[in-house]
Design an enzyme around this catalytic site. Sequence first.
Site, PDB file in Angstrom:
ATOM      1  N   GLU A  63       0.830  -1.202   0.000  1.00 32.14           N
ATOM      2  CA  GLU A  63       0.000   0.000   0.000  1.00 32.14           C
ATOM      3  C   GLU A  63       0.863   1.250   0.000  1.00 32.14           C
ATOM      4  OE1 GLU A  63      -0.210  -2.642   1.938  1.00 32.14           O
ATOM      5  OE2 GLU A  63      -2.243  -3.017   2.686  1.00 32.14           O
ATOM      6  N   CYS A  95      -0.497   0.141   7.579  1.00 28.63           N
ATOM      7  CA  CYS A  95      -0.899   0.616   6.258  1.00 28.63           C
ATOM      8  C   CYS A  95      -2.197   1.403   6.340  1.00 28.63           C
ATOM      9  CB  CYS A  95      -1.065  -0.571   5.314  1.00 28.63           C
ATOM     10  SG  CYS A  95       0.510  -1.351   4.960  1.00 28.63           S
ATOM     11  N   ALA A 173      10.204 -43.069 -13.497  1.00 29.49           N
ATOM     12  CA  ALA A 173      11.360 -43.430 -14.315  1.00 29.49           C
ATOM     13  C   ALA A 173      11.105 -44.818 -14.891  1.00 29.49           C
ATOM     14  CB  ALA A 173      12.640 -43.429 -13.480  1.00 29.49           C
ATOM     15  N   SER A 179      15.008 -41.383 -16.882  1.00 26.25           N
ATOM     16  CA  SER A 179      13.788 -40.581 -16.762  1.00 26.25           C
ATOM     17  C   SER A 179      13.846 -39.293 -17.569  1.00 26.25           C
ATOM     18  CB  SER A 179      13.518 -40.248 -15.289  1.00 26.25           C
ATOM     19  OG  SER A 179      14.540 -39.417 -14.784  1.00 26.25           O
ATOM     20  N   THR A 207      17.239 -39.155  -2.927  1.00 23.04           N
ATOM     21  CA  THR A 207      17.192 -38.555  -4.256  1.00 23.04           C
ATOM     22  C   THR A 207      18.524 -37.925  -4.616  1.00 23.04           C
ATOM     23  OG1 THR A 207      14.811 -38.178  -4.120  1.00 23.04           O
ATOM     24  CG2 THR A 207      16.043 -36.754  -5.616  1.00 23.04           C
ATOM     25  N   ASP A 211      20.115 -39.316  -7.898  1.00 25.48           N
ATOM     26  CA  ASP A 211      20.016 -38.486  -9.104  1.00 25.48           C
ATOM     27  C   ASP A 211      20.986 -37.307  -9.129  1.00 25.48           C
ATOM     28  OD1 ASP A 211      17.914 -40.159  -9.652  1.00 25.48           O
ATOM     29  OD2 ASP A 211      16.362 -38.734  -9.043  1.00 25.48           O
ATOM     30  N   GLY A 280      12.256 -37.621  -2.967  1.00 29.82           N
ATOM     31  CA  GLY A 280      11.711 -38.641  -3.860  1.00 29.82           C
ATOM     32  C   GLY A 280      10.439 -39.232  -3.310  1.00 29.82           C
ATOM     33  N   ALA A 286       6.195 -39.800   3.247  1.00 29.61           N
ATOM     34  CA  ALA A 286       6.257 -39.391   4.655  1.00 29.61           C
ATOM     35  C   ALA A 286       5.487 -38.092   4.892  1.00 29.61           C
ATOM     36  CB  ALA A 286       7.722 -39.234   5.085  1.00 29.61           C
TER      37      ALA A 286
END
Lengths: 351, 351
Positions: A63, A95, A173, A179, A207, A211, A280, A286
């Site tokens: 604002e 504001c 994948a 993938s 992961t 990867d 992953g 989880a």
Amino acid sequence: MAVDPSGGWDHPAHAAMARAVAASEDARGTTSPNPPVGCVVLDARGEVAGVGATQPPGGPHAEVVALRAAGDRARGGTAFVTLEPCAHHGRTPPCVDALVAAGVARVVYAVADPNPKAAGGADALRAAGVRVESGLLAQEVERGPLRAWLHYARTGQPHVTWKYAATLDGRSAAADGTSRWISSAESRAEVHRLRRQVDAIVAGRGTVLADDPQLTARTPDGALADRQPLRVVVGVGDLPAGARVLDDSAETLHLRTRDVDEVLAALAERGVVDVLLEGGPRLAGAFLAAGRVRRVLAYLAPTLLGSGPAALGDAGVTTIADAVPLTVEDVTSSGGDVRISAVPGEPGRSR
Amino acid sequence: MAVDPSGGWDHPAHAAMARAVAASEDARGTTSPNPPVGCVVLDARGEVAGVGATQPPGGPHAEVVALRAAGDRARGGTAFVTLEPCAHHGRTPPCVDALVAAGVARVVYAVADPNPKAAGGADALRAAGVRVESGLLAQEVERGPLRAWLHYARTGQPHVTWKYAATLDGRSAAADGTSRWISSAESRAEVHRLRRQVDAIVAGRGTVLADDPQLTARTPDGALADRQPLRVVVGVGDLPAGARVLDDSAETLHLRTRDVDEVLAALAERGVVDVLLEGGPRLAGAFLAAGRVRRVLAYLAPTLLGSGPAALGDAGVTTIADAVPLTVEDVTSSGGDVRISAVPGEPGRSR
């Protein structure tokens, strides 16, 4: 004043709020733990006099930025704000005071502030003689730029979007682990834009080991984007010294826990509001089992594999009655992929 | 006469062909191995004079039914037909002769007849002085009522639609085998309407042993529909004597083979054109591996399981480059589910 949210607003009001929403969207990723608010001030004749968005923490709110741009033209005008203006002294003055001082005649906001400390802005404005209306483009704001912050304001927890890419049959994948690329170039570019807008990207240690992802936001030409989210790796063991997630392209936090709520508490402590959970399958399971995923963003590629790792691992569900129910918010096409956005909760649907 | 297929047709022509498409759709499941054609005859003033659809084998074709309904009003009028009228003597005289004899001035058809024996209808009509146009609502017809028959006419093979219901993460049931109901009531009702329209439903023996499905078409109140497809079980071993698929609600064929092309040949021999492949994952994988699935119809429920059987089993793909590429035709909402229709083939998409 009671307003019909579906169609009681005239075109100039819609256009002004749409511009405020765009400003709000632009500010995403730079304001946490404050909300990325957008504001448009129209002068008394209905012309755009000022546009503003929340500045990084410590800086002025939307604002104030818009009112500064409008100057004297704000007098007798209307302010369109994506969030109810605040009435409290935080790091910056309220504001509401700035709006009243500028002589604004009317304030239209999209969504109310759920934060008890900040709420009361509408009442304070009315007490000062300002006409106040609300609800314009509320759904766009709630699902858009303020989604994560509204969740954070209501619960104190960061908002988690689980994003995954899979084939139509749910594989992330092929059987041999390959993938690249399941999802389309357009989908991948969209994910990079999304990464740039969030406060943190979270991935599991598994992961990282499998990867070696960099977890950065990149532009279509492959360059690092101008903003990088915090990279968060969850897992008890060490990370390989040469892991790309440890390079200097962005900050990285390694949380040596398997507890979802410990992860969220650690992130909230750092002012993280908007989290993108990228993998992953075990970590996603989880988070789902803990009920901590607030949005699922699926990029389903128009292809079939029939074997290979599943996009989602154990989520604590063994029988159909315990399946995690979602409501689909929208389905769009993304470069040939089907992009589905869904939120937890049983929709009004017949079985 | 050259016609712009995108917009060169006037509204009455569109409306007449749309009604012919609906008549074509209504006849699905009753005409195989003949095509379920629809025809609307407008009189010289543009009023609907007759509507018709292909009758069961041996009965009159759509054009003849519509012309009989129109009577003298066909003279100087226009016939809208979903398929190019036939020029050959089959079990019935050529439709071209009937159209010419009725004095129709103009014929508009949606799609050309790919059958070399039947083709030449347009030329024969023009030779008789009839004005002929084509292409109106061609895509609706090709993807709709004549999809299966056009494939059959081009290849001699039945058209196979693989239909499956799964969660967003590709599971067809929970870890304990429970699956009622993954898909919405609306999706299940749609599948029953689809079953009523096809010539055969195919399932694997493993599915019969595991789920004991009845494989019938039912109305929403649970009653048997007025038409039942042939039930086909594929698998070498015997079926349990008390299996519901062997009850007297519809005819059942047990094909003691694992060879996909043997299945299709046996079905083609019985005049089956339109096949709905309903499961399970292993049979679907075999049909996909053989390249015999012509359409994938996925009902994705807005829910997540994280474990449980996959909707699709081994399709002979071990690396991502060999994934079965599809092109999404359309995505719709079905009672909260996301319904995706896709056909084989790499779309024009960037990776």
